[in-house]
Design a protein around this motif. Structure first.
Motif: not given
Length: 481
Positions: A164, A191, A213-214, A216-218, A220-221, A239-240, A242
């Protein structure tokens, strides 16, 4: 043997077409020199799980497989290249190749190749290119590269990216990219997001090694508004939190069965679950649930109960729906009537617009079906609108008067495929185009209807089939171009 690159650890390599990630660089007891410990994408290429003679040198991420082996650093290893080198190899043309016009012999005669000098001049200015397409070029990192502020679309699918942080480094050099494709890479690790990074459209398809998680986290970021994470063997959504800015989400051809965690996304307007065969039931409605959802694609899923379709009627903004090739619907004419009758706000179904005339026809037919099927929703509302359905004999006559059994002949050169369909005479030509496109698996055809001893082209998309005299027993030909 070749020298081992200083940053070999964690790099993706390819050896004679077999890809893998370097998990270890160093000595192996009982041997001399430096070895590379590789976890191969194809477990059959491996010999062990990272251990030799009882000593663990590295650990394979694929648990329970012997996908690891040791190799020497030989010339045939493809280590990939930097993004800048890949861009130069794809876009910069050597001046000697374009100094004079040339001709190219082809099956259709000679084609004069002119204007290459102008194209080369524009492509040679990498800093000015708005789009960079660098798929399948072995890109593993940014490399020495300045800021490329003009690029707004960057495609890096099927490359050698493994971390990442390397993705973050690339984005830092492309501050104005709004579309990024990193599908089918080999990304793992913690991440990483640089400050100020922003991407509107993100594609991470064909990435089974990544988790929700990876990704959606990216997403969202980087503030993504559109995300595609399909063909990745995804079976669970965590979780969503982000993804509050997300407006378009494609999770096609995964293994999802539950989408409850997506229901609270405040701005989500379009959701595609196409191809998730394990998805059999739409979740019960609760407040708030998909408050902004306008388009939902459930085609080729396992949706099997009309109760799920009824629940879609509670979504406040839904107007576009795809249900084709699901167990709950079939090829019979009743399926479309059952969906339109149940859902008052659907304006487009399976790619075909629901005209006011069709809605009236389908709602009336739905009332007819209610005399044969108990417990259908919306009956009081539709009876008030259209009146009570008539008795069985009148119903049968009315149905027959509005439907036509039509033979559709799909003509491919000398071959011809014949399919019989029940079509509404009030169907528009453009709607028939969609029906035939699914049969022919192409949109490149011309429609004709038999009129006596000649064929009449169906040349106006907004005309009803009845305008062209389509009735019981009519023959429609779809001639592929």
């Amino acid at each position: 043997m070749s020298p081992v690159p200083a940053n070999a650890l964690g790099r993706w390599i390819s050896v004679n077409g077999d890809g893998g990630i370097v998990r270890y660089v160093g000595p192996v007891d009982g041997t001399s020199g430096t070895w590379l410990g590789v976890e191969w994408a194809n477990p059959e290429r491996g010999k062990h799980n990272g251990s030799k003679d009882g000593k663990q040198y590295f650990t394979c991420k694929s648990v329970g497989t012997n996908s690891g082996s040791f190799i020497r650093c030989v010339d045939r290893i493809d280590w990939g290249q930097t993004l800048l080198d890949a861009a130069r190899s794809r876009y910069i043309i050597d001046a000697t190749e374009i100094s004079t016009p040339s001709t190219i012999d082809g099956r259709r005669g000679k084609i004069e190749a002119v204007g290459f000098d102008k194209i080369a001049h524009e492509q040679s200015d990498l800093l000015g290119l708005p789009v960079l397409g660098l798929d399948s070029l072995g890109v593993y990192e940014l490399g020495p590269c300045g800021v490329m502020a003009n690029v707004h679309s960057l495609s890096l699918a099927r490359n050698y990216l493994t971390g990442w942080q390397r993705v973050g480094d690339i984005l830092a050099a492309f501050p104005n990219v709004d579309t990024l494709d990193i599908s089918a890479n080999h990304i793992e690790g913690p991440l990483f997001l640089g400050a100020g990074v922003s991407v509107h459209t993100l594609r991470v398809d064909s990435s089974p090694g990544l988790t929700w998680t990876e990704v959606s986290g990216f997403a969202g970021g980087v503030g993504a508004r559109s995300l595609s994470f399909g063909w990745s063997e995804l079976s669970r959504l965590e979780s969503t939190a982000a993804l509050d800015l997300l407006e378009d989400l494609k999770l096609e051809y995964n293994h999802l069965s539950d989408i409850t965690s997506l229901a609270s996304l405040p701005r989500l307007r379009s959701l595609s679950l196409r191809g998730n065969s394990e998805f059999t039931e739409f979740p019960p409605y609760h407040e708030p649930m998909f408050p902004s959802l306008e388009s939902l694609h459930l085609g080729h899923t396992g949706l099997s109960q009309w109760l799920s379709v009824d629940r879609l009627g509670q979504l406040p903004t839904l107007h576009t729906l795809y249900l084709a090739h699901t167990p709950v619907v079939s090829e019979s004419h009743t399926s479309r009537a059952m969906v339109i009758g149940r859902l008052a706000n659907i304006a487009k179904l399976d790619g075909s617009l629901v005209s006011p005339e069709e809605r009236t026809e389908m709602e009336r037919y739905y009332l007819v079906l209610s005399t044969q099927v108990e417990g259908l929703p919306r009956l009081p509302e539709l009876i008030a609108k259209h009146g009570k359905p008539r008795g069985p004999a009148a119903i049968e006559a009315k149905i027959k008067s509005r439907l036509a059994q039509v033979s559709i002949h799909v003509v491919r050169g000398s071959s011809e495929e014949v399919v019989t369909k029940s079509l509404l005479k009030s169907m528009l030509v453009r709607q028939l185009h969609l029906v035939v496109a699914r049969l022919a698996k192409t949109r490149d055809f011309q429609l004709y209807v038999a009129s006596g001893d000649h064929w009449t082209p169906l040349d106006c998309d907004t005309r009803e089939l009845s305008f062209y005299g389509v009735e019981d027993g009519s023959i429609v030909r779809a001639v592929l171009q």
